[in-house]
Write a protein that holds these residues in place. Structure first.
Motif, PDB file in Angstrom:
ATOM      1  N   ALA A 250       0.824  -1.208   0.000  1.00  9.64           N
ATOM      2  CA  ALA A 250       0.000   0.000   0.000  1.00  9.64           C
ATOM      3  C   ALA A 250       0.858   1.257   0.000  1.00  9.64           C
ATOM      4  O   ALA A 250       0.600   2.220  -0.740  1.00  9.64           O
ATOM      5  CB  ALA A 250      -0.931  -0.009   1.205  1.00  9.64           C
ATOM      6  N   GLU A 251       1.898   1.246   0.816  1.00  5.04           N
ATOM      7  CA  GLU A 251       2.769   2.419   0.918  1.00  5.04           C
ATOM      8  C   GLU A 251       3.531   2.659  -0.376  1.00  5.04           C
ATOM      9  O   GLU A 251       3.744   3.799  -0.795  1.00  5.04           O
ATOM     10  CB  GLU A 251       3.755   2.232   2.078  1.00  5.04           C
ATOM     11  N   ALA A 252       3.937   1.573  -1.041  1.00  3.69           N
ATOM     12  CA  ALA A 252       4.742   1.694  -2.253  1.00  3.69           C
ATOM     13  C   ALA A 252       3.946   2.182  -3.451  1.00  3.69           C
ATOM     14  O   ALA A 252       4.479   2.879  -4.321  1.00  3.69           O
ATOM     15  CB  ALA A 252       5.396   0.349  -2.570  1.00  3.69           C
ATOM     16  N   ILE A 253       2.679   1.812  -3.515  1.00  5.86           N
ATOM     17  CA  ILE A 253       1.919   2.106  -4.727  1.00  5.86           C
ATOM     18  C   ILE A 253       1.300   3.501  -4.729  1.00  5.86           C
ATOM     19  O   ILE A 253       0.898   3.983  -5.788  1.00  5.86           O
ATOM     20  CB  ILE A 253       0.816   1.061  -4.953  1.00  5.86           C
ATOM     21  N   LYS A 254       1.231   4.148  -3.589  1.00  4.24           N
ATOM     22  CA  LYS A 254       0.632   5.481  -3.546  1.00  4.24           C
ATOM     23  C   LYS A 254       1.302   6.460  -4.506  1.00  4.24           C
ATOM     24  O   LYS A 254       0.620   7.130  -5.297  1.00  4.24           O
ATOM     25  CB  LYS A 254       0.667   6.030  -2.120  1.00  4.24           C
ATOM     26  N   PRO A 255       2.642   6.586  -4.464  1.00  6.72           N
ATOM     27  CA  PRO A 255       3.290   7.533  -5.391  1.00  6.72           C
ATOM     28  C   PRO A 255       3.058   7.185  -6.854  1.00  6.72           C
ATOM     29  O   PRO A 255       2.865   8.071  -7.690  1.00  6.72           O
ATOM     30  CB  PRO A 255       4.776   7.422  -5.024  1.00  6.72           C
TER      31      PRO A 255
ATOM     32  N   GLY B  44      -9.346  -0.100   1.562  1.00  3.22           N
ATOM     33  CA  GLY B  44      -8.548   1.090   1.811  1.00  3.22           C
ATOM     34  C   GLY B  44      -8.021   1.708   0.530  1.00  3.22           C
ATOM     35  O   GLY B  44      -8.031   2.935   0.358  1.00  3.22           O
ATOM     36  N   LEU B  45      -7.552   0.853  -0.398  1.00  2.00           N
ATOM     37  CA  LEU B  45      -7.071   1.348  -1.679  1.00  2.00           C
ATOM     38  C   LEU B  45      -8.188   2.039  -2.442  1.00  2.00           C
ATOM     39  O   LEU B  45      -8.017   3.149  -2.956  1.00  2.00           O
ATOM     40  CB  LEU B  45      -6.515   0.188  -2.506  1.00  2.00           C
ATOM     41  N   ALA B  46      -9.338   1.394  -2.502  1.00  2.13           N
ATOM     42  CA  ALA B  46     -10.461   1.966  -3.243  1.00  2.13           C
ATOM     43  C   ALA B  46     -10.896   3.308  -2.652  1.00  2.13           C
ATOM     44  O   ALA B  46     -11.070   4.294  -3.374  1.00  2.13           O
ATOM     45  CB  ALA B  46     -11.633   0.987  -3.243  1.00  2.13           C
ATOM     46  N   GLU B  47     -11.044   3.352  -1.341  1.00  3.12           N
ATOM     47  CA  GLU B  47     -11.498   4.594  -0.712  1.00  3.12           C
ATOM     48  C   GLU B  47     -10.468   5.704  -0.848  1.00  3.12           C
ATOM     49  O   GLU B  47     -10.821   6.872  -1.037  1.00  3.12           O
ATOM     50  CB  GLU B  47     -11.832   4.321   0.753  1.00  3.12           C
ATOM     51  N   TRP B  48      -9.187   5.353  -0.776  1.00  2.00           N
ATOM     52  CA  TRP B  48      -8.131   6.362  -0.967  1.00  2.00           C
ATOM     53  C   TRP B  48      -8.178   6.920  -2.392  1.00  2.00           C
ATOM     54  O   TRP B  48      -8.070   8.135  -2.595  1.00  2.00           O
ATOM     55  CB  TRP B  48      -6.761   5.743  -0.690  1.00  2.00           C
ATOM     56  N   LEU B  49      -8.366   6.055  -3.372  1.00  4.32           N
ATOM     57  CA  LEU B  49      -8.467   6.513  -4.760  1.00  4.32           C
ATOM     58  C   LEU B  49      -9.661   7.444  -4.948  1.00  4.32           C
ATOM     59  O   LEU B  49      -9.572   8.451  -5.651  1.00  4.32           O
ATOM     60  CB  LEU B  49      -8.578   5.315  -5.701  1.00  4.32           C
ATOM     61  N   PHE B  50     -10.779   7.095  -4.316  1.00  4.57           N
ATOM     62  CA  PHE B  50     -11.964   7.943  -4.422  1.00  4.57           C
ATOM     63  C   PHE B  50     -11.696   9.317  -3.796  1.00  4.57           C
ATOM     64  O   PHE B  50     -12.002  10.355  -4.383  1.00  4.57           O
ATOM     65  CB  PHE B  50     -13.159   7.294  -3.719  1.00  4.57           C
TER      66      PHE B  50
ATOM     67  N   ALA C 207     -12.746   6.462 -10.242  1.00  5.60           N
ATOM     68  CA  ALA C 207     -14.163   6.312  -9.928  1.00  5.60           C
ATOM     69  C   ALA C 207     -14.429   4.844  -9.599  1.00  5.60           C
ATOM     70  O   ALA C 207     -13.624   3.967  -9.948  1.00  5.60           O
ATOM     71  CB  ALA C 207     -15.011   6.757 -11.119  1.00  5.60           C
ATOM     72  N   PRO C 208     -15.553   4.542  -8.933  1.00  5.88           N
ATOM     73  CA  PRO C 208     -15.838   3.146  -8.572  1.00  5.88           C
ATOM     74  C   PRO C 208     -15.781   2.173  -9.732  1.00  5.88           C
ATOM     75  O   PRO C 208     -15.326   1.031  -9.563  1.00  5.88           O
ATOM     76  CB  PRO C 208     -17.248   3.241  -7.973  1.00  5.88           C
ATOM     77  N   GLU C 209     -16.219   2.606 -10.900  1.00  5.17           N
ATOM     78  CA  GLU C 209     -16.223   1.692 -12.044  1.00  5.17           C
ATOM     79  C   GLU C 209     -14.819   1.408 -12.582  1.00  5.17           C
ATOM     80  O   GLU C 209     -14.639   0.557 -13.464  1.00  5.17           O
ATOM     81  CB  GLU C 209     -17.100   2.238 -13.167  1.00  5.17           C
ATOM     82  N   LYS C 210     -13.810   2.097 -12.065  1.00 11.31           N
ATOM     83  CA  LYS C 210     -12.431   1.892 -12.496  1.00 11.31           C
ATOM     84  C   LYS C 210     -11.677   0.925 -11.590  1.00 11.31           C
ATOM     85  O   LYS C 210     -10.451   0.788 -11.695  1.00 11.31           O
ATOM     86  CB  LYS C 210     -11.690   3.228 -12.533  1.00 11.31           C
ATOM     87  N   ILE C 211     -12.396   0.255 -10.688  1.00 15.45           N
ATOM     88  CA  ILE C 211     -11.775  -0.712  -9.787  1.00 15.45           C
ATOM     89  C   ILE C 211     -12.508  -2.041  -9.907  1.00 15.45           C
ATOM     90  O   ILE C 211     -13.732  -2.098  -9.851  1.00 15.45           O
ATOM     91  CB  ILE C 211     -11.823  -0.225  -8.328  1.00 15.45           C
TER      92      ILE C 211
END
Length: 309
Positions: A191-196, A224-230, A236-240
């Motif tokens: 999770a930490e690595a993919i944020k940047p 957590g990943l989905a909500e962080w992206l939002f 958008a939700p349809e992109k996950i």
């Protein structure tokens, strides 16, 4: 002559993928990757594949590890032996094309890792950047693709490399994050690595593989990943899209019972293919009671409450 298959493990790691190559988890992961690459080829513009934990590239199913733990027999071998409906055949076509090209005889002797899938599905102008930290595995990987100008192999920590490798010059492509999950906190490290990387390249297709061992950890990562992206406005939700498969009850003891992927910016065709493929795989690859599958957008009404991603 040194084998270009390699052993698929590091001297400082217990995990050896050669023991697991071609198992049910590989079947789903590689079918998804192959579909993503096939979709990228639909447009003439070149693309790039970035693999953060590339391994050795391909695996010898006649080698000692595969003979001692032939998980491929309950995975890719069963897929090939089972009658496949037309919709399933279409979902598996790019993946099985590579598997069959590597096995021209009657018996299965070789299996592609994600680097080999990329190498065989890419076109002349497409490129791949493969990261592998372990010295021996990186050497094997480099030897395998030394004569392929499209592919760069780098002995490097894939987690640390991601932020620097995106966005690629081509502006199109696929990032695969598929660590060995030896560490208890691997989900947190991922999770930490993919944020940047996601922040710098929100339009890229990202595929994250994870086992379904610790259901809390996997759910925490997915949601957590989905909500962080939002929250960041990056997707958008349809992109996950989350696709999971388990071949027996997830609470059962013994070998890995379930695994799957989370895909950010999936091809619009992927969900339909997986809707046909997953129930068929759950039945064809079942190893006991309780086999099943799920396909959703990670955040559902039943999602667990998670801490900040």
């Amino acid at each position: 002559m040194e084998s270009l298959f390699g052993t698929g493990y590091s001297d400082t790691m217990n995990y050896r993928h050669a023991f697991h190559a071609g198992n049910f988890a590989d079947v789903l992961k590689h079918a998804v990757i192959a579909q993503c690459l096939d979709h990228l080829k639909a447009k003439p513009k070149p693309f790039r594949v970035i693999d953060s934990h590339a391994g050795v590239g391909a695996y010898d199913l006649t080698g000692d590890a595969a003979r001692r733990s032939p998980e491929w027999q309950a995975g890719i071998a069963r897929v090939l032996e089972t009658k496949r409906p037309a919709a399933v055949e279409a979902a598996l076509a790019p993946y099985l094309k590579v598997v069959k090209a590597m096995n021209t005889g009657a018996d299965l002797t070789a299996y592609p890792g994600s680097p080999e899938l990329a190498a065989r599905l890419m076109r002349q102008d497409d490129r791949a950047h493969l990261c592998e930290l372990h010295e021996a595995d990186a050497k094997t990987l480099d030897a395998r693709y030394a004569r392929d100008a499209r592919i760069k192999v780098e002995r490097r920590d894939g987690y640390k490399a991601l932020g620097a490798l995106v966005p690629p010059r081509e502006k199109r492509g696929l990032v695969l994050v598929d660590p060995p999950f030896e560490h208890r906190d691997e989900m947190a490290h991922m999770a930490e690595a993919i944020k940047p990387a996601l922040t710098k390249w929100p339009t890229g297709t990202f595929v994250f593989w994870r086992p379904l061992k610790d259901l809390w950890a996997s759910e925490r990562f997915d949601v957590g990943l989905a909500e962080w992206l939002f929250e960041e406005g990056l997707a958008a939700p349809e992109k996950i899209l989350r696709a999971d498969l388990w071949v027996r009850d997830l609470e059962s003891e013994g070998k890995l019972a379930g695994a799957g992927v989370v895909v950010i910016n999936p091809p619009f065709t992927l969900e339909g293919h997986l809707l046909a493929l997953l129930p068929w795989l759950a039945e064809a690859l079942a190893q006991g009671d309780g086999a099943g599958w799920r396909l959703d957008g990670a955040v559902t009404d039943d999602s667990l409450s998670v801490e900040e991603f």
